[in-house]
Design a protein around this motif. Structure first.
Motif, PDB file in Angstrom:
ATOM      1  N   GLY A   1       2.970  -1.545   4.689  1.00 10.82           N
ATOM      2  CA  GLY A   1       2.723  -0.104   4.658  1.00 10.82           C
ATOM      3  C   GLY A   1       1.356   0.236   5.206  1.00 10.82           C
ATOM      4  O   GLY A   1       0.466  -0.610   5.330  1.00 10.82           O
ATOM      5  N   GLY A   2       1.227   1.494   5.586  1.00  6.74           N
ATOM      6  CA  GLY A   2      -0.091   2.001   5.951  1.00  6.74           C
ATOM      7  C   GLY A   2      -0.622   1.543   7.287  1.00  6.74           C
ATOM      8  O   GLY A   2      -1.817   1.645   7.542  1.00  6.74           O
TER       9      GLY A   2
ATOM     10  N   GLU B   1       2.953   6.401  -3.024  1.00  2.00           N
ATOM     11  CA  GLU B   1       4.293   6.719  -3.530  1.00  2.00           C
ATOM     12  C   GLU B   1       4.926   5.569  -4.298  1.00  2.00           C
ATOM     13  O   GLU B   1       5.998   5.720  -4.863  1.00  2.00           O
ATOM     14  CB  GLU B   1       5.204   7.125  -2.360  1.00  2.00           C
ATOM     15  CG  GLU B   1       5.749   5.989  -1.482  1.00  2.00           C
ATOM     16  CD  GLU B   1       4.745   5.441  -0.456  1.00  2.00           C
ATOM     17  OE1 GLU B   1       3.522   5.520  -0.691  1.00  2.00           O
ATOM     18  OE2 GLU B   1       5.192   4.899   0.573  1.00  2.00           O
TER      19      GLU B   1
ATOM     20  N   THR C   1       0.843  -1.185   0.000  1.00  2.00           N
ATOM     21  CA  THR C   1       0.000   0.000   0.000  1.00  2.00           C
ATOM     22  C   THR C   1       0.879   1.237   0.000  1.00  2.00           C
ATOM     23  O   THR C   1       1.922   1.272   0.639  1.00  2.00           O
ATOM     24  CB  THR C   1      -0.894   0.064   1.252  1.00  2.00           C
ATOM     25  OG1 THR C   1      -0.070   0.320   2.400  1.00  2.00           O
ATOM     26  CG2 THR C   1      -1.666  -1.220   1.465  1.00  2.00           C
ATOM     27  N   GLY C   2       0.468   2.230  -0.744  1.00  4.32           N
ATOM     28  CA  GLY C   2       1.181   3.504  -0.724  1.00  4.32           C
ATOM     29  C   GLY C   2       1.060   4.226  -2.052  1.00  4.32           C
ATOM     30  O   GLY C   2       1.334   3.650  -3.103  1.00  4.32           O
TER      31      GLY C   2
ATOM     32  N   ASP D   1      -3.523   4.420  -1.240  1.00  5.93           N
ATOM     33  CA  ASP D   1      -3.969   4.723   0.128  1.00  5.93           C
ATOM     34  C   ASP D   1      -5.380   5.288   0.057  1.00  5.93           C
ATOM     35  O   ASP D   1      -5.592   6.500   0.160  1.00  5.93           O
ATOM     36  CB  ASP D   1      -3.021   5.742   0.771  1.00  5.93           C
ATOM     37  CG  ASP D   1      -1.682   5.120   1.136  1.00  5.93           C
ATOM     38  OD1 ASP D   1      -1.668   3.959   1.582  1.00  5.93           O
ATOM     39  OD2 ASP D   1      -0.653   5.786   0.955  1.00  5.93           O
TER      40      ASP D   1
END
Ligand code: AMP
Ligand code: MG
Length: 416
Positions: free
Chosen positions: A260-261, A197, A194-195, A237
């Motif tokens: 992530g997240g 970026e 997740t992300g 996200d």
């Protein structure tokens, strides 16, 4: 699919230790029930579903451990050479008869001991001349003989349920005459990153974007455990998209693993996405790198959200998620036990936190390896895993490490 209860990963709330997390997995997570019988040639890496008892003793018959001469120990003269006529020759695979008293047989490694023979001289120790073996005194009764059942008696346990089979376990199973083993079915694990970026390696990278490293890291670590991995890509996200992806993945996997997240920043969307169809508990570990980990269920399937930094992914996977995979897969697994090394540096750390310092090892003057810390410390630094040999595990109770102190290290080679 094992159905987990919604509160499977609930806990008291405070900081958690790795050992507490592993105990909780063992206590609360039931393994996948389905099993299959696989040929030995396909059993490497699989998890044994039931205890294996030997139907055949190993070795199955008394045999010689060396090339030499088989004798009856009672025929030997104490304190001086014995001379016995060599009356027969037995190679591996030959059928053995009975050894007449007062005689010897030429015997080779793996050949069955003739009835009556109980001891074997190594050929290097024997002078053989004109059909007579000259045998020096002092050999113990039973020397160089492998008794039937010495390794495993018929009916005894050969391999316990929960063993992750390696080539040596498979060789043992073959040795007792098995051609198949009943193993748990392979786990199915879905992974995604997740992300906003993140971009795929090789894609065009925007100015504030980084290439996704974690999915390949996780896919490789899971693959080495014989797990069927579904790579579901990078998710933005954005809670609605995440929730839908999680729900879809939960339907046909035993575990959904994301990176992530899950930190407490405001851009963290994993929590509401999981809670849209299940429950999420944030487990705060006092570890560095690592914390926090999100454990939960999505429609009855286990969910685990790992931190985003790659080294944190590696540490939490190898030390914590590994235990969850063992519980789901029915595997008896223990946390890697640190070995001794000496610190080659001074280091101050926070009390009450376990630190995993990436180190290289060199030979020490006293035979104990000396550990040198990798120069760049951050949890984002993948090179701290590619250019080192071990994780130095500094426990909660340690406040400082002084050059020369004995410390515990876990070799990266043992972690994958
Ligand atoms: P997060 O846990 O989402 O706050 O991310 C922590 C750090 O890890 C940030 O610098 C992210 O850009 C980075 N990160 C998160 N996921 C990945 C990934 N899949 N590959 C590489 N870096 C990541
Ligand atoms: Mg993120």
């Amino acid at each position: 699919m094992p159905q987990l209860s919604d509160d499977c990963f609930a806990h008291g709330g405070g900081a958690m230790t790795i050992d507490e997390a592993l105990a909780l997995f063992r206590a609360r997570v039931a393994p996948v029930a389905e099993t299959e019988a696989v040929p030995l040639a396909e059993a490497d890496g699989r998890v044994l579903a039931a205890d294996i008892h030997a139907h055949t003793a190993l070795p199955p018959f008394d045999n010689s451990a060396v090339d030499g001469y088989a004798v009856r120990h009672a025929d030997l003269t104490p304190d001086q050479d014995s001379r016995l006529a060599v009356v027969d020759r037995l190679q591996a695979g030959d059928a053995a008869g009975t050894l007449a008293p007062g005689t010897a047989v030429r015997i080779f490694t793996g050949a069955p001991m003739p009835a009556g023979a109980d001891t074997v001289y190594m050929q290097e120790d024997v002078e053989a001349r004109d059909g007579i073996a000259i045998l020096p005194p002092g050999l113990a009764r039973g020397a160089n003989r492998r008794p039937a059942g010495e390794e495993i008696a018929a009916g005894a346990m050969a391999l316990p349920a929960g063993t992750r089979l390696r080539p040596q376990e498979i060789a043992l199973a073959a040795g007792i005459g098995l051609d198949r083993l009943t193993v748990r079915r392979r786990l199915r694990v879905a992974i995604f990153s997740t992300g906003n970026e993140l971009v795929e390696p090789g894609a065009v990278r925007g100015p504030a974007q980084v290439f996704d490293t974690n999915r390949l890291l996780l896919a490789g670590l899971l693959g080495r455990l014989g797990i069927a991995v579904s790579d579901l890509g990078i998710l933005r996200d954005e809670p609605a998209g995440l929730a839908a992806a999680l729900r879809a993945a939960a339907a046909d996997h035993d575990l959904v693993l994301t990176t992530g997240g899950v930190s407490t920043g405001e851009a963290d969307h994993v929590k509401p996405a999981v809670e849209a169809s299940g429950r999420l508990d944030v487990w705060r570990f006092a570890i560095k790198p690592g914390r926090p980990l999100a454990l939960g269920t999505v429609a009855g399937t286990a969910f685990c959200g790992l931190p985003g930094n790659p080294v944190a992914v590696y540490v939490t996977f190898t030390h914590i998620v590994r235990g969850l995979i063992a519980a789901l897969g029915g595997e008896a697994w223990r946390r890697p036990r640190p070995m001794a090394a000496r610190a080659g540096f001074n280091h101050k750390k926070r009390l009450g936190r376990t630190e995993f310092v990436r180190v290289t090892l060199a030979d020490g003057p006293d035979g104990i390896p000396v550990a040198t810390r990798f120069a760049i410390e951050g949890a984002a630094v993948i090179r701290s895993l590619t250019e080192t040999d071990a994780l130095m595990v500094l426990p909660d109770a340690t406040e400082r490490v002084t050059r020369g102190d004995l410390v515990g290290i876990v070799p990266i080679a043992g972690l994958a």
